[in-house]
Design an enzyme around this catalytic site. Structure first.
Site, PDB file in Angstrom:
ATOM      1  N   THR A 124       0.829  -1.205   0.000  1.00  0.00           N
ATOM      2  CA  THR A 124       0.000   0.000   0.000  1.00  0.00           C
ATOM      3  C   THR A 124       0.861   1.251   0.000  1.00  0.00           C
ATOM      4  OG1 THR A 124      -1.448   1.303   1.445  1.00  0.00           O
ATOM      5  CG2 THR A 124      -0.134  -0.369   2.517  1.00  0.00           C
ATOM      6  N   GLU A 126       0.391   3.544   1.853  1.00  0.00           N
ATOM      7  CA  GLU A 126       0.428   4.036   3.243  1.00  0.00           C
ATOM      8  C   GLU A 126       1.756   3.734   3.940  1.00  0.00           C
ATOM      9  OE1 GLU A 126      -3.269   3.464   5.429  1.00  0.00           O
ATOM     10  OE2 GLU A 126      -4.375   3.364   3.552  1.00  0.00           O
ATOM     11  N   LYS A 155       2.319  -3.470   7.095  1.00  0.00           N
ATOM     12  CA  LYS A 155       2.525  -3.662   5.648  1.00  0.00           C
ATOM     13  C   LYS A 155       3.963  -3.308   5.272  1.00  0.00           C
ATOM     14  CE  LYS A 155      -0.200  -4.664   2.929  1.00  0.00           C
ATOM     15  NZ  LYS A 155      -0.691  -5.981   2.414  1.00  0.00           N
TER      16      LYS A 155
HETATM   17  P1  NAD Z   1     -10.092  -7.038   2.588  1.00  0.00           P
HETATM   18  O1  NAD Z   1     -10.027  -6.758   4.042  1.00  0.00           O
HETATM   19  O2  NAD Z   1     -11.348  -6.737   1.816  1.00  0.00           O
HETATM   20  O3  NAD Z   1      -9.773  -8.580   2.299  1.00  0.00           O
HETATM   21  C1  NAD Z   1      -8.751  -9.267   2.943  1.00  0.00           C
HETATM   22  C2  NAD Z   1      -8.945 -10.756   2.641  1.00  0.00           C
HETATM   23  O4  NAD Z   1      -7.866 -11.471   3.255  1.00  0.00           O
HETATM   24  C3  NAD Z   1     -10.241 -11.333   3.197  1.00  0.00           C
HETATM   25  O5  NAD Z   1     -10.859 -12.163   2.234  1.00  0.00           O
HETATM   26  C4  NAD Z   1      -9.773 -12.162   4.396  1.00  0.00           C
HETATM   27  O6  NAD Z   1     -10.613 -13.272   4.681  1.00  0.00           O
HETATM   28  C5  NAD Z   1      -8.394 -12.593   3.941  1.00  0.00           C
HETATM   29  N1  NAD Z   1      -7.505 -12.906   5.069  1.00  0.00           N
HETATM   30  C6  NAD Z   1      -7.281 -12.152   6.177  1.00  0.00           C
HETATM   31  N2  NAD Z   1      -6.423 -12.780   6.997  1.00  0.00           N
HETATM   32  C7  NAD Z   1      -6.079 -13.947   6.388  1.00  0.00           C
HETATM   33  C8  NAD Z   1      -5.221 -15.024   6.735  1.00  0.00           C
HETATM   34  N3  NAD Z   1      -4.540 -15.034   7.890  1.00  0.00           N
HETATM   35  N4  NAD Z   1      -5.088 -16.048   5.866  1.00  0.00           N
HETATM   36  C9  NAD Z   1      -5.772 -16.060   4.694  1.00  0.00           C
HETATM   37  N5  NAD Z   1      -6.612 -15.069   4.328  1.00  0.00           N
HETATM   38  C10 NAD Z   1      -6.774 -14.036   5.156  1.00  0.00           C
HETATM   39  O7  NAD Z   1      -8.851  -6.270   1.959  1.00  0.00           O
HETATM   40  P2  NAD Z   1      -8.690  -5.537   0.563  1.00  0.00           P
HETATM   41  O8  NAD Z   1      -9.154  -4.141   0.688  1.00  0.00           O
HETATM   42  O9  NAD Z   1      -9.225  -6.411  -0.501  1.00  0.00           O
HETATM   43  O10 NAD Z   1      -7.095  -5.482   0.469  1.00  0.00           O
HETATM   44  C11 NAD Z   1      -6.363  -6.550  -0.123  1.00  0.00           C
HETATM   45  C12 NAD Z   1      -4.894  -6.245  -0.068  1.00  0.00           C
HETATM   46  O11 NAD Z   1      -4.626  -5.022  -0.749  1.00  0.00           O
HETATM   47  C13 NAD Z   1      -4.343  -6.064   1.340  1.00  0.00           C
HETATM   48  O12 NAD Z   1      -3.072  -6.659   1.402  1.00  0.00           O
HETATM   49  C14 NAD Z   1      -4.228  -4.561   1.506  1.00  0.00           C
HETATM   50  O13 NAD Z   1      -3.204  -4.216   2.401  1.00  0.00           O
HETATM   51  C15 NAD Z   1      -3.911  -4.128   0.092  1.00  0.00           C
HETATM   52  N6  NAD Z   1      -4.337  -2.779  -0.285  1.00  0.00           N
HETATM   53  C16 NAD Z   1      -5.611  -2.375  -0.069  1.00  0.00           C
HETATM   54  C17 NAD Z   1      -6.009  -1.107  -0.489  1.00  0.00           C
HETATM   55  C18 NAD Z   1      -7.438  -0.633  -0.319  1.00  0.00           C
HETATM   56  O14 NAD Z   1      -7.742   0.508  -0.655  1.00  0.00           O
HETATM   57  N7  NAD Z   1      -8.366  -1.465   0.141  1.00  0.00           N
HETATM   58  C19 NAD Z   1      -5.089  -0.254  -1.097  1.00  0.00           C
HETATM   59  C20 NAD Z   1      -3.769  -0.707  -1.292  1.00  0.00           C
HETATM   60  C21 NAD Z   1      -3.414  -1.986  -0.891  1.00  0.00           C
HETATM   61  P1  TYD Z   2     -10.435   4.410   4.872  1.00  0.00           P
HETATM   62  O1  TYD Z   2     -11.465   3.991   3.881  1.00  0.00           O
HETATM   63  O2  TYD Z   2     -10.470   3.812   6.238  1.00  0.00           O
HETATM   64  O3  TYD Z   2      -9.016   4.177   4.167  1.00  0.00           O
HETATM   65  P2  TYD Z   2      -7.515   4.625   4.651  1.00  0.00           P
HETATM   66  O4  TYD Z   2      -7.554   4.964   6.084  1.00  0.00           O
HETATM   67  O5  TYD Z   2      -6.753   3.376   4.404  1.00  0.00           O
HETATM   68  O6  TYD Z   2      -7.137   5.758   3.770  1.00  0.00           O
HETATM   69  O7  TYD Z   2     -10.508   5.988   5.048  1.00  0.00           O
HETATM   70  C1  TYD Z   2     -10.357   6.871   3.958  1.00  0.00           C
HETATM   71  C2  TYD Z   2     -10.432   8.291   4.495  1.00  0.00           C
HETATM   72  O8  TYD Z   2     -11.741   8.522   5.018  1.00  0.00           O
HETATM   73  C3  TYD Z   2      -9.470   8.529   5.649  1.00  0.00           C
HETATM   74  O9  TYD Z   2      -8.952   9.869   5.548  1.00  0.00           O
HETATM   75  C4  TYD Z   2     -10.348   8.409   6.882  1.00  0.00           C
HETATM   76  C5  TYD Z   2     -11.696   8.895   6.393  1.00  0.00           C
HETATM   77  N1  TYD Z   2     -12.876   8.285   7.054  1.00  0.00           N
HETATM   78  C6  TYD Z   2     -13.864   9.098   7.612  1.00  0.00           C
HETATM   79  O10 TYD Z   2     -13.802  10.335   7.547  1.00  0.00           O
HETATM   80  N2  TYD Z   2     -14.932   8.490   8.214  1.00  0.00           N
HETATM   81  C7  TYD Z   2     -15.041   7.146   8.311  1.00  0.00           C
HETATM   82  O11 TYD Z   2     -16.035   6.647   8.903  1.00  0.00           O
HETATM   83  C8  TYD Z   2     -14.024   6.315   7.710  1.00  0.00           C
HETATM   84  C9  TYD Z   2     -14.101   4.821   7.800  1.00  0.00           C
HETATM   85  C10 TYD Z   2     -12.962   6.938   7.092  1.00  0.00           C
END
Ligand code: NAD
Ligand code: TYD
Length: 340
Positions: A124, A126, A155
């Site tokens: 990420t 982040e 991460k």
């Molecule tokens: P999510 O929380 O929707 O999904 C995570 C998945 O991992 C779930 O299906 C969960 O069951 C599985 N999981 C958790 N712990 C596990 C374990 N111990 N063994 C096997 N499976 C397990 O997350 P997401 O938003 O789809 O993110 C996926 C990846 O992308 C993560 O690594 C996250 O750090 C990265 N990422 C997310 C974002 C975002 O905006 N959501 C952005 C950049 C990177």
């Molecule tokens: P989020 O979706 O939790 O992603 P990340 O923290 O990984 O960026 O949050 C996105 C932005 O929205 C972050 O600045 C926090 C803000 N936020 C709110 O203002 N209210 C909320 O209830 C949540 C979940 C996030």
């Protein structure tokens, strides 16, 4: 047939990736390995081609489970599995260390033992910490790693183990660092689906602090496509920062959601700020654009509309989550109840 091993493929981004890869590559079969935590959902996998998609319930922290499911000479591991929510990491960090750090190391060990050709770590933006507001600074691959939240720290730690596997053992690794994703099937604890589902129920929309924190939003399918290109064309040991050049203040995002849904801005409720809240994320995507030939295909306006449409059309999916353990999480975290 090439076999790839996808972890976390029942979650938001992992399931979008699995869907895209199966659709676009007839010669690929997928082992989808997921522990089905609160964020994993088998409903996210409905309709996939069963002949080329095998789901295995398992935990990336448990060596025996990983080794039993991972075939020798697998083409690639794509590690999406993680604890992914910053607020939960602030409430309790240990699960993040376990899954995100130890789990990644177990997979790296398995990759070596089973002669996996390439290891793709989904990281990420982040990990880079926070950028100043109103600044021309961006996160590039050479920006310092200085995570601020426990989630980001876990991460970043995982990335270091991926690097160590490359440097020490010659594991062929790629690390991708993407900005904030949005799209169908995102668990409603995250900003965009939380605001959509609350607005659809005429409930308050909790905006942290002054609402001016900036995130760089990307439609999930664009992210999935970039990961696949990084796997196909990326150079071993490299990292790739992925972003759609789409910076938005949270308050602007929330107002746009209300406008598309035709709901009043009076639903917005400013609440206490998140601890250690990163001010701004913004990605310099030059490397993925030039080296991988990637660019985002979905505009913010069309992506947001598609996303809102999906939540409107899939209210059962949302209700099942809002009626489960999420309800208690919400009450505990926001001090407010949500409806069904
Ligand atoms: P999510 O929380 O929707 O999904 C995570 C998945 O991992 C779930 O299906 C969960 O069951 C599985 N999981 C958790 N712990 C596990 C374990 N111990 N063994 C096997 N499976 C397990 O997350 P997401 O938003 O789809 O993110 C996926 C990846 O992308 C993560 O690594 C996250 O750090 C990265 N990422 C997310 C974002 C975002 O905006 N959501 C952005 C950049 C990177
Ligand atoms: P989020 O979706 O939790 O992603 P990340 O923290 O990984 O960026 O949050 C996105 C932005 O929205 C972050 O600045 C926090 C803000 N936020 C709110 O203002 N209210 C909320 O209830 C949540 C979940 C996030």
């Amino acid at each position: 047939m090439k076999t790839i091993f996808v972890t976390g493929g029942a979650g938001f981004i992992g399931s979008a990736f699995v869907r895209l890869v199966l659709e676009e590559n007839a010669d690929v079969e997928i082992i989808n390995f997921d522990a089905l935590t609160y964020a994993g959902n088998l409903e996210n996998l409905i309709g996939l081609d069963d002949a080329r998609h095998k789901f295995v319930k398992g935990d990336i922290c448990v060596k025996e489970e990983v080794f039993a499911a991972l075939p020798e000479n697998t083409e690639a591991i794509f590690n999406f599995a993680a604890e992914s929510h910053v607020d939960r990491s602030i409430a309790s960090a240990s699960e993040f260390v376990l899954t995100n750090v130890l789990g990644t190391q177990v997979l790296l060990d398995a990759a070596r033992a089973k002669n996996v050709r390439r290891f793709v770590q989904i990281s990420t933006d982040e990990v880079h910490g926070s950028l100043p507001e109103d600044d021309n600074a961006f996160f590039s691959e050479t920006s310092p790693i200085q995570p601020n939240s426990p989630y980001a720290a876990s991460k970043a730690a995982a990335e270091h183990f991926v690097r160590a596997a490359f440097e020490t053992f010659g594991v062929d690794t790629i690390t991708t660092r993407c900005g904030n994703n949005y799209g169908p099937r995102q668990f409603p604890e995250k900003l965009i689906p939380l605001m959509i589902s609350n607005a659809m129920n005429d409930e308050p929309l909790p905006v942290y602090g002054d609402g001016r924190n900036v995130r760089d939003w990307i439609f999930v399918e664009d992210h999935a496509r970039a990961i696949w290109l990084a796997y196909e064309k990326g150079r071993a040991g490299e990292s790739y920062n992925i972003g759609a050049r789409n910076e938005r203040q949270n308050i602007e995002v929330v107002k746009s959601i209300l406008d598309v849904l035709g709901k009043p801005h009076s639903l917005i409720k400013f609440v206490s700020d998140r601890l250690g809240h990163d001010r701004r994320y913004a990605i310099d995507a030059a490397k993925v654009e030039t080296e991988l030939g990637w660019e985002a295909q979905t505009t913010w306006e069309s992506g947001l509309r598609k996303t809102i449409e999906w939540y409107r059309a899939n209210q059962d999916w949302v209700s099942r989550i809002r009626n489960g353990a999420y309800r208690d999480y919400y009450k505990n975290h926001y001090g407010m109840e949500i409806g069904a």
